[in-house]
Each structure stands twice: as structure tokens, then as C-alpha cells.
Design a protein around this motif. Structure first.
Motif, PDB file in Angstrom:
ATOM      1  N   ALA A  82       5.679  10.358  -3.735  1.00 28.19           N
ATOM      2  CA  ALA A  82       6.320  10.490  -2.423  1.00 28.19           C
ATOM      3  C   ALA A  82       7.629   9.704  -2.404  1.00 28.19           C
ATOM      4  CB  ALA A  82       5.394   9.982  -1.321  1.00 28.19           C
ATOM      5  N   ARG A  83       8.693  10.308  -1.916  1.00 31.16           N
ATOM      6  CA  ARG A  83       9.994   9.656  -1.938  1.00 31.16           C
ATOM      7  C   ARG A  83      10.127   8.603  -0.845  1.00 31.16           C
ATOM      8  NH1 ARG A  83       9.175  14.258  -3.561  1.00 31.16           N
ATOM      9  NH2 ARG A  83      10.107  15.129  -5.423  1.00 31.16           N
ATOM     10  N   ALA A  84       9.455   8.797   0.274  1.00 34.90           N
ATOM     11  CA  ALA A  84       9.411   7.798   1.346  1.00 34.90           C
ATOM     12  C   ALA A  84       8.018   7.837   1.947  1.00 34.90           C
ATOM     13  CB  ALA A  84      10.464   8.090   2.410  1.00 34.90           C
ATOM     14  N   VAL A  85       7.554   6.684   2.436  1.00 31.11           N
ATOM     15  CA  VAL A  85       6.224   6.598   3.049  1.00 31.11           C
ATOM     16  C   VAL A  85       6.356   5.882   4.387  1.00 31.11           C
ATOM     17  CG1 VAL A  85       3.850   5.775   2.811  1.00 31.11           C
ATOM     18  CG2 VAL A  85       5.121   6.520   0.773  1.00 31.11           C
ATOM     19  N   VAL A  86       5.742   6.462   5.412  1.00 34.27           N
ATOM     20  CA  VAL A  86       5.760   5.869   6.744  1.00 34.27           C
ATOM     21  C   VAL A  86       4.323   5.580   7.173  1.00 34.27           C
ATOM     22  CG1 VAL A  86       6.454   6.123   9.147  1.00 34.27           C
ATOM     23  CG2 VAL A  86       7.819   7.193   7.340  1.00 34.27           C
ATOM     24  N   ALA A  87       4.043   4.321   7.480  1.00 28.92           N
ATOM     25  CA  ALA A  87       2.744   3.930   8.012  1.00 28.92           C
ATOM     26  C   ALA A  87       2.860   3.775   9.517  1.00 28.92           C
ATOM     27  CB  ALA A  87       2.285   2.620   7.383  1.00 28.92           C
ATOM     28  N   THR A  88       2.105   4.557  10.275  1.00 22.58           N
ATOM     29  CA  THR A  88       2.109   4.441  11.735  1.00 22.58           C
ATOM     30  C   THR A  88       1.011   3.467  12.143  1.00 22.58           C
ATOM     31  OG1 THR A  88       0.661   6.379  11.934  1.00 22.58           O
ATOM     32  CG2 THR A  88       3.034   6.756  12.041  1.00 22.58           C
ATOM     33  N   LEU A  89       1.350   2.525  13.035  1.00 21.57           N
ATOM     34  CA  LEU A  89       0.457   1.406  13.336  1.00 21.57           C
ATOM     35  C   LEU A  89       0.169   1.264  14.821  1.00 21.57           C
ATOM     36  CD1 LEU A  89       2.205  -1.147  10.930  1.00 21.57           C
ATOM     37  CD2 LEU A  89       0.180   0.258  10.445  1.00 21.57           C
ATOM     38  N   ARG A  92       1.790  -1.405  17.247  1.00 23.13           N
ATOM     39  CA  ARG A  92       2.703  -2.205  16.418  1.00 23.13           C
ATOM     40  C   ARG A  92       3.945  -1.417  16.002  1.00 23.13           C
ATOM     41  NH1 ARG A  92      -0.293  -4.882  11.437  1.00 23.13           N
ATOM     42  NH2 ARG A  92       1.877  -5.534  11.040  1.00 23.13           N
ATOM     43  N   GLY A  93       3.909  -0.100  16.158  1.00 26.86           N
ATOM     44  CA  GLY A  93       5.051   0.706  15.753  1.00 26.86           C
ATOM     45  C   GLY A  93       4.820   1.363  14.409  1.00 26.86           C
ATOM     46  N   ALA A  94       5.734   1.140  13.466  1.00 32.50           N
ATOM     47  CA  ALA A  94       5.629   1.785  12.155  1.00 32.50           C
ATOM     48  C   ALA A  94       6.321   0.939  11.103  1.00 32.50           C
ATOM     49  CB  ALA A  94       6.250   3.184  12.197  1.00 32.50           C
ATOM     50  N   VAL A  95       5.936   1.176   9.850  1.00 28.99           N
ATOM     51  CA  VAL A  95       6.596   0.563   8.698  1.00 28.99           C
ATOM     52  C   VAL A  95       7.084   1.694   7.805  1.00 28.99           C
ATOM     53  CG1 VAL A  95       6.270  -0.793   6.589  1.00 28.99           C
ATOM     54  CG2 VAL A  95       5.313  -1.598   8.758  1.00 28.99           C
ATOM     55  N   VAL A  96       8.361   1.654   7.441  1.00 25.37           N
ATOM     56  CA  VAL A  96       8.969   2.682   6.607  1.00 25.37           C
ATOM     57  C   VAL A  96       9.334   2.077   5.264  1.00 25.37           C
ATOM     58  CG1 VAL A  96      10.839   4.356   6.409  1.00 25.37           C
ATOM     59  CG2 VAL A  96       9.898   3.798   8.665  1.00 25.37           C
ATOM     60  N   VAL A  97       8.871   2.718   4.190  1.00 23.65           N
ATOM     61  CA  VAL A  97       9.155   2.238   2.832  1.00 23.65           C
ATOM     62  C   VAL A  97       9.903   3.335   2.081  1.00 23.65           C
ATOM     63  CG1 VAL A  97       8.204   1.338   0.682  1.00 23.65           C
ATOM     64  CG2 VAL A  97       7.110   0.776   2.856  1.00 23.65           C
ATOM     65  N   THR A  98      11.105   3.025   1.645  1.00 20.13           N
ATOM     66  CA  THR A  98      11.928   3.956   0.875  1.00 20.13           C
ATOM     67  C   THR A  98      12.440   3.245  -0.377  1.00 20.13           C
ATOM     68  OG1 THR A  98      14.054   3.379   1.865  1.00 20.13           O
ATOM     69  CG2 THR A  98      12.685   4.966   3.068  1.00 20.13           C
ATOM     70  N   SER A  99      13.266   3.930  -1.141  1.00 16.20           N
ATOM     71  CA  SER A  99      13.855   3.312  -2.328  1.00 16.20           C
ATOM     72  C   SER A  99      14.790   2.164  -1.957  1.00 16.20           C
ATOM     73  CB  SER A  99      14.615   4.363  -3.143  1.00 16.20           C
ATOM     74  OG  SER A  99      15.639   4.948  -2.363  1.00 16.20           O
ATOM     75  N   ASN A 100      15.199   2.114  -0.677  1.00 14.27           N
ATOM     76  CA  ASN A 100      16.094   1.050  -0.209  1.00 14.27           C
ATOM     77  C   ASN A 100      15.357  -0.167   0.331  1.00 14.27           C
ATOM     78  OD1 ASN A 100      18.456   2.507  -0.792  1.00 14.27           O
ATOM     79  ND2 ASN A 100      18.259   3.662   1.111  1.00 14.27           N
ATOM     80  N   ALA A 143       0.827  -1.203   0.000  1.00  9.86           N
ATOM     81  CA  ALA A 143       0.000   0.000   0.000  1.00  9.86           C
ATOM     82  C   ALA A 143       0.866   1.260   0.000  1.00  9.86           C
ATOM     83  CB  ALA A 143      -0.933  -0.006   1.210  1.00  9.86           C
ATOM     84  N   CYS A 144       1.943   1.235   0.775  1.00  7.68           N
ATOM     85  CA  CYS A 144       2.857   2.377   0.812  1.00  7.68           C
ATOM     86  C   CYS A 144       3.497   2.610  -0.558  1.00  7.68           C
ATOM     87  CB  CYS A 144       3.945   2.154   1.858  1.00  7.68           C
ATOM     88  SG  CYS A 144       3.373   2.220   3.573  1.00  7.68           S
ATOM     89  N   GLU A 145       3.790   1.529  -1.262  1.00 12.23           N
ATOM     90  CA  GLU A 145       4.413   1.652  -2.576  1.00 12.23           C
ATOM     91  C   GLU A 145       3.504   2.355  -3.576  1.00 12.23           C
ATOM     92  OE1 GLU A 145       7.286   1.441  -3.605  1.00 12.23           O
ATOM     93  OE2 GLU A 145       8.425   0.031  -2.397  1.00 12.23           O
ATOM     94  N   THR A 146       2.182   2.254  -3.378  1.00 13.27           N
ATOM     95  CA  THR A 146       1.281   2.965  -4.293  1.00 13.27           C
ATOM     96  C   THR A 146       1.455   4.469  -4.151  1.00 13.27           C
ATOM     97  OG1 THR A 146      -0.608   3.070  -2.748  1.00 13.27           O
ATOM     98  CG2 THR A 146      -0.403   1.081  -4.104  1.00 13.27           C
ATOM     99  N   LEU A 147       1.772   4.941  -2.946  1.00 15.45           N
ATOM    100  CA  LEU A 147       2.010   6.377  -2.744  1.00 15.45           C
ATOM    101  C   LEU A 147       3.379   6.775  -3.278  1.00 15.45           C
ATOM    102  CD1 LEU A 147      -0.380   5.762  -0.743  1.00 15.45           C
ATOM    103  CD2 LEU A 147       0.505   7.628   0.637  1.00 15.45           C
ATOM    104  N   ARG A 148       4.357   5.879  -3.158  1.00 11.74           N
ATOM    105  CA  ARG A 148       5.668   6.176  -3.741  1.00 11.74           C
ATOM    106  C   ARG A 148       5.571   6.248  -5.259  1.00 11.74           C
ATOM    107  NH1 ARG A 148      10.573   5.473  -3.064  1.00 11.74           N
ATOM    108  NH2 ARG A 148      10.678   3.453  -4.115  1.00 11.74           N
TER     109      ARG A 148
END
Length: 304
Positions: A213-220, A223-231, A204-209
Motif C-alpha cells: 500500500a502506498r499510503a495507509v490511513v488509520a481512523t481512530l 481521536r481523528g486519524a493517522v496518515v502514513v505515507t512515504s513522507n 502498524a501502518c508501516e507493515t501494510l506499506r
């Protein structure tokens, strides 16, 4: 040191605490009420400032007692409030927050926040700054400001909350997009729940990238968070907390993220710090008044 500039909403939060939420049509006695400064913009600005980073706030309030109190609160927390403009006519924004059983439900009367304009920005963005926006003020105005900030070389953070439809070009102005699972579901068109797998959340985060968006952070939440970047994708677990009030936890995360980015951290490094800051915030009542200091967060950071 760089600074954080927050463009967004200012509200007076009317917090009503009760043992449970009333059912439809029910009157529930025995609640307690508290008036606390809030609004996503103000919360995020205070969060960044309390963590020791120079912070400025740009927004709108009405010509009333709540507006005066909110500007005073910003000043008391070392936030530059010279960019907070008083508008004639509409009242200062108000949020009614029902807190029960460790969770909250919020109803907002936006008031002066809907009269926020790009013309309220009096100083041009600088390359060493981090500019932050949310969806509690008119979105086209925020997009214009983020575009100006990006063009100047500043880094930009957008909190897509509360979710609202927006132009396809908005995310192209965003370095880091931050949103919770509900907002992520709305933004991506995918079914996302609090217990969705990391793989599903990352997709889902990749759809925003893909939209810019260069990076997307989902706050949960817990559960914490999930960070999606080019890496790639990284999950950041949350520390255990004695939850008193979750109001403003997401705003604390955004403010802390921006503060760490202003100190040179990558989005992933900043998100690790922000998860700890948000954990501290839920152990206190209120939104802005619950924002932790740098010392609070340092005491909870994982030991190397």
C-alpha cells in the motif's frame, strides 16, 4: 472533473435504537426501529456524491423490494446506479444495527453481495478516476477490479473492513488503504487499541506499506486519524461532535477521502477533509442518510 467509482456492498440497514443493549438471553422492550439504506459500498458512494463529485456504484442486489429501494435511493442521491445488477436467488443484503449509548453493534446477512463479480464492471477504468473497494463482497473480485484500475492509471482506495484474510498481492494494487484500529490490529498482527500511541499506530501502518500500500490511513474515532505515507506520519485531530450515531462514520470518511482525491488532493489533504466530513456524519441518525453535503463540511473546516 474526475469521478469516483465504488465497487461494493448494498444493504438495507434495520436500525434498532434502545437505551442500552440487551444482555445475553434478555428481551428488551421499548426500542425503536428504522429501515435505512446502507452497506459499505452504498454508504461510500453516497458520501462522495453528496460532496459534489460525480459518482458511480457497482454492486449486486436481489430481486426484491429492498433492492428496488436501494437503487432508487442511489438515484435520488445522484449516484449512477447503472452498474448495480439484480441477481436471481439470494435476497438483497441486510444489516441489523443495534444503537445504544452513542455506539453500535452490527450483524450482516450478505445475501446478493456475495454474488458480486468483476464482470459487473461494464466500462473500463479511466486515468482520472478514483476506484474504491471494501471487504463486504468477494475479495478476489475486488482485487481483480483494483488491478485493472491501477493498470489504467486510476487511483485506488481500499477499505479493509470488515477485516478478512486476503492475498499478498492485494495491497500492491492499493494507493490508499483505510482501516480502523480493530482492523489495523488484525491486518498488522500488532496489538492496537483506541488509546495506542501514535508511534505504535504508525508502526502498524508501516507493515501494510511494506506489503504494497502506498499510503495507509488509520481512523481512530474521536481521536481523528493517522496518515502514513512515504513522507512520514501525520496525526489529524477530530473536531468535537455531539454524537448521535456512529454508524457509517468510517464509510463517510472513505467516501469523502475518495471525493477529495478525485479533485486532485493528496492522501493527506484528502484525509484532513474526510475527518471533518465524518465528524458531521455522527451527529445524525443512520449511515447513508447521515452523509453530509459539501456545504455542511465547509462550515466545519478549520479556518485558515
Amino acid at each position: 472533473m474526475s469521478r469516483v467509482v465504488v465497487c461494493g456492498s448494498l444493504n438495507m440497514d434495520i436500525v434498532v435504537q434502545s437505551e442500552r443493549r440487551p444482555s445475553s438471553g434478555e428481551t428488551l422492550l421499548g426500542a425503536e426501529v428504522t429501515f435505512l439504506p446502507g452497506g459499505k459500498g452504498l454508504n461510500q458512494a453516497v458520501a462522495a456524491a453528496r460532496l459534489g463529485v460525480p459518482t458511480a456504484m457497482i454492486g449486486a442486489v436481489g430481486n426484491d423490494a429492498f433492492g428496488n429501494r436501494l437503487r432508487g435511493f442511489l438515484a435520488d442521491n445522484d449516484v449512477d446506479s447503472s452498474g448495480v445488477r439484480e441477481v436471481e436467488g439470494p435476497a438483497t443484503g441486510v444489516a441489523v444495527i443495534q444503537v445504544a449509548e452513542g455506539d453500535n453493534a452490527i450483524t450482516v446477512a450478505s445475501g446478493a453481495n456475495m454474488h458480486f463479480t468483476r464482470d459487473m464492471v461494464r466500462h473500463a477504468p479511466r486515468p482520472d478516476e478514483v476506484w474504491v473497494a471494501q471487504f463486504e463482497v468477494p475479495i478476489p473480485e475486488s482485487e481483480a477490479i483494483l488491478e485493472q484500475a491501477r493498470a489504467a492509471g486510476a487511483r485506488t482506495v481500499l477499505n479493509l473492513a470488515p477485516y478478512a484474510t486476503h492475498s499478498d498481492s492485494l495491497l500492491q494494487q492499493v494507493d490508499v488503504a483505510v482501516l480502523n484500529e480493530v482492523e489495523l490490529s488484525q491486518a498488522s498482527g500488532m496489538k492496537i487499541r483506541s488509546r495506542s500511541s501514535q508511534r505504535t499506530i504508525a508502526a502498524a501502518c508501516e507493515t501494510l506499506r511494506a506489503r504494497g500500500a502506498r499510503a495507509v490511513v488509520a481512523t481512530l474515532g474521536a481521536r481523528g486519524a493517522v496518515v502514513v505515507t512515504s513522507n512520514g506520519t501525520t496525526a489529524i485531530p477530530a473536531a468535537p461532535a455531539q454524537v448521535i450515531d456512529t454508524t457509517g462514520a468510517g464509510d463517510c470518511f472513505v467516501g469523502a477521502l475518495a471525493a477529495r482525491m478525485a479533485k486532485g488532493a493528496t492522501p493527506l489533504e484528502a484525509a484532513r477533509y474526510a475527518v471533518v466530513a465524518a465528524t458531521c456524519s455522527v451527529e445524525r441518525l443512520g449511515a447513508s442518510p447521515a452523509m453530509p453535503t459539501a456545504e455542511d463540511v465547509a462550515g466545519r473546516l478549520p479556518k485558515a
